[in-house]
Design a protein around this motif. Structure first.
Motif, mmCIF file in Angstrom:
data_model
loop_
_atom_site.group_PDB
_atom_site.id
_atom_site.type_symbol
_atom_site.label_atom_id
_atom_site.label_comp_id
_atom_site.label_asym_id
_atom_site.label_seq_id
_atom_site.Cartn_x
_atom_site.Cartn_y
_atom_site.Cartn_z
ATOM 1 N N ASP A 247 8.832 -1.836 -12.248
ATOM 2 C CA ASP A 247 8.023 -1.543 -11.390
ATOM 3 C C ASP A 247 7.110 -3.063 -11.758
ATOM 4 N N ILE B 255 3.494 -6.097 -10.379
ATOM 5 C CA ILE B 255 2.989 -6.608 -9.163
ATOM 6 C C ILE B 255 2.599 -7.606 -9.836
ATOM 7 N N LEU C 153 9.327 0.959 -18.655
ATOM 8 C CA LEU C 153 8.534 2.153 -18.158
ATOM 9 C C LEU C 153 8.608 2.441 -16.287
ATOM 10 N N SER C 154 7.840 3.921 -16.569
ATOM 11 C CA SER C 154 7.470 4.616 -15.477
ATOM 12 C C SER C 154 5.858 4.364 -14.972
ATOM 13 N N ILE C 155 5.909 3.293 -16.150
ATOM 14 C CA ILE C 155 4.076 3.396 -14.889
ATOM 15 C C ILE C 155 3.936 1.631 -14.664
ATOM 16 N N PRO C 156 3.269 1.159 -13.709
ATOM 17 C CA PRO C 156 3.565 -0.778 -13.537
ATOM 18 C C PRO C 156 2.848 -1.229 -14.370
ATOM 19 N N VAL C 157 3.229 -2.264 -14.607
ATOM 20 C CA VAL C 157 2.917 -4.188 -15.380
ATOM 21 C C VAL C 157 2.385 -4.500 -14.315
ATOM 22 N N VAL C 158 1.137 -5.122 -14.246
ATOM 23 C CA VAL C 158 0.231 -6.018 -13.573
ATOM 24 C C VAL C 158 -0.115 -7.136 -13.985
#
Lengths: 453, 453
Positions: free
Chosen positions: A269, A271, A285-290
């Motif tokens: 995940d 961006i 991880l299950s949270i996004p990396v920007v």
């Protein structure tokens, strides 16, 4: 032909995705043939088949890697577990003993030993056929694979060839001028790939072991010399031959070399802002990396931590992470995997551990106890079955089970089970887990509580 | 004197630490005076006291921010909740109505309105005394604060002063040449800080509301013009004065400007490799962040995600994160906080939500039901008390409670409680939670189940 894969290394150079339990060869970061991802181990297994090699495969490894191998390779791959880590010579003797006494392999047949994680073309494995033929032809105790050098490296060992593929000598880590001169004479890099007849190696093993029987080699493993196969066998052999391979051959042991082989700029995940240049992001991880406006950067996020590194500096990671003494936050198991959400220690020494456990459909945990841990399990999704101290019960979404310390238990999944587990324990959790036999089908049918599996 | 702090903004420019619920003014990233960290809101509150201003403080805000304000500011701060977001004019009228009808404030007294998050020196607040005196002196309907410009900015509004601190005009966002010319004439930036007598503002309010009574203003809030205070009041006033302030005045609304004010290069569990230049890392996660050889970089890791950005590009974050539709993964509540570990939706629409909930010692949750969610709570640490449908029970480490949908429940902590909560719900979870009255002490003493609090 039998193939022995040496699976070692529990390094932190690919931290945070690699840890003591999850070695780099198990990271699923390489592109497979179906648009998904595969690990280095899976890639090698796939390439062996693709090269048309019909060989039994044995992986020699340590106990910590068994669950990962079982999770990633088919069941027909044999695993030989080294009782302790003692270098390549004892590991190869152990595997050979297994092939002889357990697999009843013909002693005349060829064994080919190689590291589990070379990043190579399929032609590398096709070379095995030539090596096999060379062994069977006779006249060479050991046949080596020689990599055609692409530059005068100072960090590899060189094999110096003579007439008819015979080996006339070796040179370890020469300076650049010597390397250049060696290459001019046709020298090849030593890839650590060895072919020999089982008979030949067991003859050498006889000098070190009292019995060739696998269980005896296991029992006396600590007596085997802690040395490399190169030093203990290859350099002492009477007749050596070499077969060249001139395709790709890489060690992808750093984030910089690994990202060079990635087909996409990100996995997971992620961006990427428009102005990113030569940036690779791997997010487990299950949270996004920007990521915005970065250059020559690698970002790797996993349960164990987050790395943000200039690519050229990524090989200097070791001293910075070796003192991180967190427990591994992700483990692949033969039945699935778990992620640690939280691991807390309180003022009085009590610990709590919160995990997300996935048990794959059709798989089951070992029947086990925790001696010091109480556990509460909540079923977030899926269908399965639980056994506690011999009693069976069905599990489905929303169920909660409280398992006290010393209660034997196991769970199996009918469809993928998602579980949230909270374990609470006193300080002393050394040797907490003990495993017992259990047969789901026998019990379900008989309702008995005898011992069988 | 009464101070009204306008607390708005639910932006994502400081993503992943700010979200719909946690606005930037609540991030504890600034250094306080005791070597710890404070939020912008806490800094402003501390500075007001430090300036020796003895004023009642009211925060005008939206319902989503109430829990954060209660968690960060003392209980003697009043909170006025706007029924909906309608710009600064309605918000200030609402706060003034509260001061008049609820706080029974003397109509002659001065009200000073300011944004909740200016990054300023204590002198900024000392200027309030001069503004108060100027209001009380008479002759000016509204007294503005004017910031001494440090450069000919094109993005601010300018106040053009005349004799004796009177305001002769305004100029919004002039071009650079005009700005230069205005500064030459002593023009000041409009900081959005207004002082006036309560009487004056309520006189204006009378034109818009049928009743000044707070509950009526609340009830008819949607009728108040959705306009700025500048436009609706300041520009229409007969007599304006300005008091200058020439200290620091910053809007720290981007990662670049925020990190400029950070005293340390990292906050949280961070390992910085030796070759990092102008790199700031903020880590709110419980796993380590390792940074190697980076330059001009900001890394921010929180429950909602991970940002890795070139500092100069960090202000362009908005379009990249505004479509991330994850639920907020961290919330500060009046009784503590929670972190979301996992939020999953399954094929049939069922959702599971796993949270780590901290209830601070002495604090209690609202007595509430979930209409569509079953919940399993495991106590990882601490001591407390649970009420379910009027029945009380003690809670301590290792306890597990299964609460079915529609059961009223609440937990209070005797010492800090660490809870792991797993909620399982059907798809339709709109309006899931409903709150009821509950008095812990009355019930504990009487064992009754009447309604009081």
């Amino acid at each position: 032909m039998n193939i022995v894969l040496l699976s070692g290394g529990s390094g932190k150079r690919l931290w945070p995705l690699s840890n003591e339990i999850r070695s780099k060869q198990f990271l699923k970061l390489l592109s497979d043939e179906d648009g998904g991802h595969e690990s280095m181990v899976q890639r090698v297994y796939r390439q062996i088949a693709k090269a048309g090699i019909n060989a039994d495969i044995v992986v020699a490894t340590s106990a910590t890697q068994v669950e990962s191998i079982r999770g990633q390779l088919p069941d027909d791959v044999d695993i030989v577990v080294e009782p302790e880590r003692r270098n390549t010579f004892p590991a190869i003797v152990l595997a050979a003993s297994y092939l002889e006494s357990r697999k009843k392999m013909d002693p005349e047949e060829t064994v080919i030993v190689l590291p589990v994680d070379p990043y190579v073309d399929v032609e590398y494995f096709e070379t095995f056929k030539t090596m096999d033929a060379r062994v069977q032809q006779g006249g060479a105790d050991i046949v080596l694979m020689g990599i055609t050098p692409s530059y005068p490296s100072e960090k590899y060992g060189y094999i110096i060839p003579g007439e008819g593929g015979r080996v006339t000598g070796f040179k370890e880590k020469p300076d650049e001028a010597t390397a250049r001169e060696l290459i001019g004479r046709g020298a090849l890099w030593n890839a650590g790939v060895f072919a020999f007849s089982l008979k030949y190696l067991m003859g050498i093993a006889d000098k070190y072991v009292q019995s060739r029987e696998f269980s005896d080699v296991i029992a006396h493993y600590a007596d085997l010399k802690k040395d490399s196969f190169d030093y203990e066998v290859v350099e002492k052999a009477d007749a050596l031959a070499v077969v060249p391979y001139s395709g790709a051959w890489k060690d992808i042991g750093t984030w910089n070399t690994l990202t060079e082989e990635m087909k996409e700029e990100s996995i997971g995940d992620v961006i990427m802002g428009e102005a990113c240049v030569n940036t690779h992001v791997i997010n487990e991880l299950s949270i996004p990396v920007v990521v915005l406006g970065t250059q020559d950067l690698v970002v790797a996020a996993g349960q164990d931590g987050i790395l943000v590194s200039d690519k050229h500096k990524s090989s200097y990671i070791k001293p910075h992470v070796e003192n991180i003494d967190k427990r591994p936050m992700y483990e692949e198991r033969r039945w699935g995997e778990y992620k640690v959400y939280d691991y807390s220690q309180y003022a009085d020494g009590t610990k709590s551990l919160t995990k997300h456990v996935t048990i794959n459909a059709g798989c089951a945990q070992d029947y086990h106890v925790h001696k010091y841990k109480d556990e509460v399990i909540t079923v977030a999704n899926g269908q399965g079955e639980l056994v506690v101290d011999g009693c069976l019960m069905k599990l489905s979404r929303g169920d909660t089970i409280s398992i006290r310390r010393k209660q034997k238990h196991a769970i199996r999944a009918f469809e993928d089970l998602q579980l949230i587990s909270v374990q609470i324990s006193e300080d002393n959790t050394e040797g907490d887990t003990e495993v017992f036999d259990w047969s789901w089908s026998a019990r379900a049918a008989e309702g008995s509580d005898g011992k069988s599996q």
